[in-house]
Scaffold this active site. Structure first.
Site, PDB file in Angstrom:
ATOM      1  N   SER A  31      -4.372  -0.503  14.430  1.00  0.00           N
ATOM      2  CA  SER A  31      -5.082   0.725  14.675  1.00  0.00           C
ATOM      3  C   SER A  31      -5.426   0.517  16.197  1.00  0.00           C
ATOM      4  O   SER A  31      -5.842  -0.572  16.512  1.00  0.00           O
ATOM      5  CB  SER A  31      -6.133   0.701  13.696  1.00  0.00           C
ATOM      6  OG  SER A  31      -7.281   1.964  14.150  1.00  0.00           O
ATOM      7  N   TYR A  85     -13.978  -3.491  10.838  1.00  0.00           N
ATOM      8  CA  TYR A  85     -12.758  -2.630  10.878  1.00  0.00           C
ATOM      9  C   TYR A  85     -11.784  -3.239  12.150  1.00  0.00           C
ATOM     10  O   TYR A  85     -10.578  -3.783  12.046  1.00  0.00           O
ATOM     11  CB  TYR A  85     -12.603  -1.385  10.632  1.00  0.00           C
ATOM     12  CG  TYR A  85     -11.256  -0.557  10.521  1.00  0.00           C
ATOM     13  CD1 TYR A  85     -10.619  -0.737   9.428  1.00  0.00           C
ATOM     14  CD2 TYR A  85     -10.776   0.245  11.542  1.00  0.00           C
ATOM     15  CE1 TYR A  85      -9.284  -0.026   9.278  1.00  0.00           C
ATOM     16  CE2 TYR A  85      -9.510   0.930  11.311  1.00  0.00           C
ATOM     17  CZ  TYR A  85      -8.923   1.031  10.403  1.00  0.00           C
ATOM     18  OH  TYR A  85      -7.615   1.447  10.008  1.00  0.00           O
ATOM     19  N   GLY A 138      -0.675   7.887   1.203  1.00  0.00           N
ATOM     20  CA  GLY A 138      -0.918   7.920   2.607  1.00  0.00           C
ATOM     21  C   GLY A 138       0.440   7.553   3.466  1.00  0.00           C
ATOM     22  O   GLY A 138       1.608   7.850   3.089  1.00  0.00           O
ATOM     23  N   ILE A 139       0.171   6.563   4.577  1.00  0.00           N
ATOM     24  CA  ILE A 139       1.189   6.335   5.639  1.00  0.00           C
ATOM     25  C   ILE A 139       2.266   5.386   4.680  1.00  0.00           C
ATOM     26  O   ILE A 139       3.352   5.715   4.915  1.00  0.00           O
ATOM     27  CB  ILE A 139       0.619   5.526   6.552  1.00  0.00           C
ATOM     28  CG1 ILE A 139      -0.328   6.439   7.393  1.00  0.00           C
ATOM     29  CG2 ILE A 139       1.824   5.019   7.456  1.00  0.00           C
ATOM     30  CD1 ILE A 139      -1.042   5.707   8.388  1.00  0.00           C
ATOM     31  N   GLY A 140       1.880   4.711   3.716  1.00  0.00           N
ATOM     32  CA  GLY A 140       2.757   3.587   3.198  1.00  0.00           C
ATOM     33  C   GLY A 140       3.597   4.498   2.042  1.00  0.00           C
ATOM     34  O   GLY A 140       4.812   4.172   1.925  1.00  0.00           O
ATOM     35  N   GLY A 157       0.827  -1.170   0.075  1.00  0.00           N
ATOM     36  CA  GLY A 157      -0.104   0.059  -0.163  1.00  0.00           C
ATOM     37  C   GLY A 157       0.730   1.227   0.122  1.00  0.00           C
ATOM     38  O   GLY A 157       0.377   2.270   0.857  1.00  0.00           O
ATOM     39  N   ALA A 158       1.839   1.207  -0.840  1.00  0.00           N
ATOM     40  CA  ALA A 158       2.967   2.441  -0.837  1.00  0.00           C
ATOM     41  C   ALA A 158       2.397   3.631  -1.905  1.00  0.00           C
ATOM     42  O   ALA A 158       3.084   4.516  -2.113  1.00  0.00           O
ATOM     43  CB  ALA A 158       4.199   1.838  -1.200  1.00  0.00           C
TER      44      ALA A 158
END
Ligand SMILES: NC(=O)c1ccc[n+]([C@@H]2O[C@H](COP(=O)([O-])OP(=O)(O)OC[C@H]3O[C@@H](n4cnc5c(N)ncnc54)[C@H](OP(=O)(O)O)[C@@H]3O)[C@@H](O)[C@H]2O)c1
Length: 326
Positions: free
Chosen positions: A186, A213, A62-64, A58-59
């Site tokens: 999370s 989630y 966002g965070i990735g 997931g790069a």
């Protein structure tokens, strides 16, 4: 000349003392805070990425993307595992533009966690390339997304929990002797309302609630618990972490209605982090020296997850369930 040399020495001394102070601050968990940034963490361990290979799922946003940026900027080889190669390449271009002189390398490879076949293909490609992996960052994730995958599991649960665990399992033969695995989980794992995590796996609900989630994020912490037990029992020096990044405005709520998202971030604005702050704990667990104790982390410090996520028996049951479903 003497003046120039004195100035250079003074500048180096200042830079060195800043580096020492920064490192001491990050290493001293009591002073790492929610405002610590990814660049501050990397600056505290300046050689930690050099010559190392990392996979970041997931790069593409966002965070990735931020995690990949910092690993690359500090000399790492980064494999950006993305479900959409086009958006992945755009992210890689953004990163290269910010760091034209970086000595690291970036490559995008296709990985769709909503397909267990795609996970197997991705792992087979890495096996064929015979790489040695120093860090695996299971960062990709989805929030309220109803529906089933092609493998007939809830999209949220497969993307966040089942498929990253398979990926980790398949890539293990490539791990270096001190490889680190980070599962980006999370704090919302606490929203999952049940008692036993494994009783709820695989979930039959639609996947659009906070509780769904939360379950997937609880599974990620349990998976890190299982990994650490496995590493310990096989005398491996590899370590696993589950990380709470904080609340960051990324694309994660893209499927939620926009006014709810805006209201949510407005109400929570005092605690909303930047993406640089959101990636800091992942990078801390990946780069810190000495190697941090395995476990659950937030704000660059060990924290307590809910008890059922660190229960070894539960972790073993979940691993058995995963293995049957893979
Ligand atoms: N943002 C927060 O406040 C927050 C808080 C706690 C935890 N987290 C966790 O942090 C992680 C990163 O999220 P983020 O906030 O950076 O959100 P984001 O910007 O939406 O990034 C999520 C990444 O996951 C990728 N992804 C989604 N489904 C995938 C699939 N089937 N296969 C492969 N990749 C897939 C996305 O790819 P595309 O670009 O193709 O969509 C994207 O690159 C997630 O695990 C999330 O649960 C975030």
């Amino acid at each position: 000349v003497a003046l120039g040399a004195t100035a250079a020495v003074a500048a180096s001394a200042i830079a060195y003392s800043r580096y020492r102070a920064n490192r001491a601050r990050i290493a001293d968990h009591s002073s790492a805070s929610s405002s610590t940034t990814s660049d501050q963490v990397a600056a505290a361990y300046p050689k930690a990425c050099i010559g190392k290979t990392f996979v970041v799922t997931g790069a593409s946003s966002g965070i990735g993307e931020e995690t990949a940026r910092v690993l690359f900027a500090n000399g790492g080889r980064v494999i950006m595992a993305v479900r959409n190669l086009q958006t992945g390449q755009l992210a890689a271009d953004r990163i290269r533009q910010r760091h034209p002189d970086a000595t690291g390398s970036l490559e995008c490879m296709h990985l769709d966690l909503a397909s267990l076949n795609s996970v197997r293909e991705f792992a087979a490609q890495l096996m064929a390339a015979n790489i040695v992996l120093d860090g695996l960052i299971n960062n990709a994730g989805v929030f309220q997304q109803p529906g089933q995958t092609e493998d007939d599991f809830q999209i949220v649960w497969q993307t966040n929990a089942l498929a990253p665990a398979l990926l980790t399992h398949l890539l293990m033969p490539l791990f270096s002797s001190q490889c680190r695995v980070v599962n980006v989980s999370s704090q919302l794992h606490e929203l999952w309302g049940g008692h036993s995590v494994t009783d709820a796996c695989p979930p039959s609900s639609s996947g659009d609630s906070y509780s769904d989630y939360g379950l997937s994020k609880a599974c990620q912490i349990l998976h890190a618990t299982w990994l650490n037990h496995f590493f310990h029992s096989t005398s491996s020096q590899c370590t696993a972490y589950a990380v709470e990044p904080g609340l960051i405005r990324t694309n994660i709520m893209r499927l939620s209605s926009s006014w709810i998202v805006s209201l949510n971030y407005a109400l929570m604005s005092p605690i909303v982090k930047s993406v640089e702050q959101g990636a800091a704990t992942t990078l801390y667990c990946m780069l810190a020296d000495p190697v941090p104790q395995p476990g659950y982390y937030a704000d660059c410090a060990a924290k307590k997850a809910r008890d059922s996520c660190t229960d070894l028996q539960e972790a073993q049951v979940m691993q058995e369930i995963f293995e049957q479903l893979w």
